[in-house]
Write a protein that holds these residues in place. Structure first.
Motif, PDB file in Angstrom:
ATOM      1  N   ASN A  78       0.835  -1.193   0.000  1.00  0.00           N
ATOM      2  CA  ASN A  78       0.000   0.000   0.000  1.00  0.00           C
ATOM      3  C   ASN A  78       0.878   1.254   0.000  1.00  0.00           C
ATOM      4  OD1 ASN A  78      -2.254  -1.658   0.164  1.00  0.00           O
ATOM      5  ND2 ASN A  78      -2.367  -1.527   2.390  1.00  0.00           N
ATOM      6  N   ASP A 114     -14.127   1.101   2.492  1.00  0.00           N
ATOM      7  CA  ASP A 114     -12.860   1.233   3.205  1.00  0.00           C
ATOM      8  C   ASP A 114     -13.037   2.190   4.396  1.00  0.00           C
ATOM      9  OD1 ASP A 114     -13.312   3.428   1.673  1.00  0.00           O
ATOM     10  OD2 ASP A 114     -11.571   3.181   0.372  1.00  0.00           O
ATOM     11  N   LEU A 171      -7.404   2.937   5.863  1.00  0.00           N
ATOM     12  CA  LEU A 171      -7.196   2.595   4.455  1.00  0.00           C
ATOM     13  C   LEU A 171      -8.194   3.331   3.566  1.00  0.00           C
ATOM     14  CD1 LEU A 171      -6.843  -1.293   4.811  1.00  0.00           C
ATOM     15  CD2 LEU A 171      -5.000   0.413   4.800  1.00  0.00           C
ATOM     16  N   ASP A 173      -9.261   2.996  -0.590  1.00  0.00           N
ATOM     17  CA  ASP A 173      -9.070   2.309  -1.862  1.00  0.00           C
ATOM     18  C   ASP A 173      -9.414   3.226  -3.032  1.00  0.00           C
ATOM     19  OD1 ASP A 173      -8.353  -0.078  -0.638  1.00  0.00           O
ATOM     20  OD2 ASP A 173     -10.423  -0.793  -0.538  1.00  0.00           O
ATOM     21  N   THR A 237      -7.396  -2.110  -8.071  1.00  0.00           N
ATOM     22  CA  THR A 237      -7.466  -1.322  -6.831  1.00  0.00           C
ATOM     23  C   THR A 237      -6.088  -1.158  -6.218  1.00  0.00           C
ATOM     24  OG1 THR A 237      -9.689  -2.171  -6.385  1.00  0.00           O
ATOM     25  CG2 THR A 237      -8.502  -1.209  -4.535  1.00  0.00           C
ATOM     26  N   THR A 239      -4.245   1.100  -2.776  1.00  0.00           N
ATOM     27  CA  THR A 239      -4.722   1.547  -1.457  1.00  0.00           C
ATOM     28  C   THR A 239      -3.752   2.511  -0.798  1.00  0.00           C
ATOM     29  OG1 THR A 239      -5.841  -0.592  -1.160  1.00  0.00           O
ATOM     30  CG2 THR A 239      -5.452   0.727   0.820  1.00  0.00           C
TER      31      THR A 239
END
Length: 369
Positions: A78, A114, A171, A173, A237, A239
């Motif tokens: 991430n 998220d 988080l 996304d 996706t 993040t």
């Protein structure tokens, strides 16, 4: 039965030759869309032992377009961000697995499943390789990917702002969505910017037309909610993950000396010396806090105690000015390397960086009026 078929039955000697061609191939994706393929045939025969003029025919069709776009997260980790940070990027790889050069239209969505949403408009940048795969000033802002060749990949950064007040580990996304489109061609000479192409339509359900380049969607389903297989889109996706400093401030005071009791069980009476300790703690597991600056206004009825030189001999000679330090349990230590200052009744100091899991202090003394 046609006359040609009758002829084949009646002749005593027949040879059939299919005349081939050398097709144009993309690197790994087969023959280029729009390639014209002509296949000719010649039929030689004899009648009564005498050779006759060969019969010929040919067939032509153009190769159709197998549309296949692949969008993927560029790495397995991430993107670490701080609260309130601007122009933060998540990064993707967009690959053209179509047997033709295409444009790629870009959009994005936030799924809402998220921890938080980014703020501001999500913008897109083409990575120019100044620092490959890292968003930097050398990258170019775009609204679509222009002229992506067969079997070619590019790196795209989706860039947005992070709201304030989000905690470590939160988080967000971002789903980057690509849509395959025809190459729009050259733009105005004055701008040097090509024209955005029109998204392909799926022709796989239409009647075959050998004279037209028809589109067959071969893409897999992506991570977007509406991105199914064979729809001309693909999505992935990436993040944002917040790494925040978790700062707490604790201010304590200790009476060191008073003019009646000295340093034995002193009280905060007029003339007493009081030591203040400002402890700045950064919880473990977050980011380091940088540029940590302290400002403390000394209240009325207290006077900054600037020197121990004329002070009581029983007061420990720890400090004579504002200084940094550390904390052991509940004890403030003036063992830091930095110093602070006092001006017009305001004590200030810069602790610099407070690492994750660390505590640093600012210590100063006052007298009671």
């Amino acid at each position: 039965m046609t006359s040609k078929l009758k002829l084949l039955v009646a002749t005593s000697t027949i040879s059939v030759a299919a005349l081939g061609f050398t097709p144009a191939f993309a690197a790994d994706l087969g023959t280029d869309a729009g390639t014209s393929i002509t296949n000719s045939v010649s039929v030689a025969y004899n009648v009564g032992g005498t050779a006759q003029t060969a019969e010929t025919d040919s067939d032509m069709f153009v190769v159709d377009r197998k549309v296949n776009l692949v969008v993927a997260k560029s790495d397995a980790v991430n993107s670490s961000v701080a609260p309130n940070a601007t122009q933060q990027a998540v990064t993707y790889t967009v690959s053209n697995q179509t047997n033709d050069t295409i444009d790629v239209l870009l959009t994005s969505e936030q799924p809402g499943t998220d921890d938080f949403d980014v703020t501001g408009t999500i913008t897109y940048y083409l990575d120019n390789g100044t620092t490959a795969g890292v968003f930097d000033a050398g990258d170019t802002e775009i609204t679509f990917i222009d002229n992506l060749a067969e079997d070619e990949s590019v790196t795209i950064h989706a860039v947005a702002d992070i709201p304030n007040g989000v905690a470590t580990g939160a988080l967000a996304d971002i789903i980057l969505i690509g849509q395959a489109a025809a190459h729009g061609g050259a733009g105005l000479p004055a701008t040097g910017i090509d024209v955005q192409g029109t998204a392909f339509a799926d022709d796989s359900g239409d009647a075959d037309d050998p004279t037209l380049v028809q589109n067959v969607f071969a893409d897999a389903a992506g991570s977007g909610a509406a991105d199914g297989a064979g729809d001309g889109y693909h999505s992935a996706t990436d993040t944002y993950e917040v790494s925040a400093a978790d700062i707490t401030v604790t201010k304590t005071s200790t009476v060191l000396w008073d003019p009646v009791n000295g340093s034995t069980n002193p009280k905060a009476i007029p003339g007493a010396i009081v030591e203040y300790c400002i402890a700045v703690a950064n919880a473990s597991g977050g980011a380091e806090a940088t540029g940590v600056a302290i400002s403390d206004t000394i209240p009325a009825n207290l006077v900054y105690y600037s020197s121990l030189a004329s002070g009581p001999a029983t007061v420990p000679a720890v400090i004579g000015v504002v200084t940094e330090g550390t904390v052991n349990g509940s004890v403030c230590n003036a063992d830091g390397s930095g110093t602070g200052a006092q001006a017009a009744g305001v004590v200030s100091g810069n602790l610099g960086t407070v690492a994750s899991g660390a505590t640093e202090t600012l210590i100063f003394r006052v007298t009671v009026d």
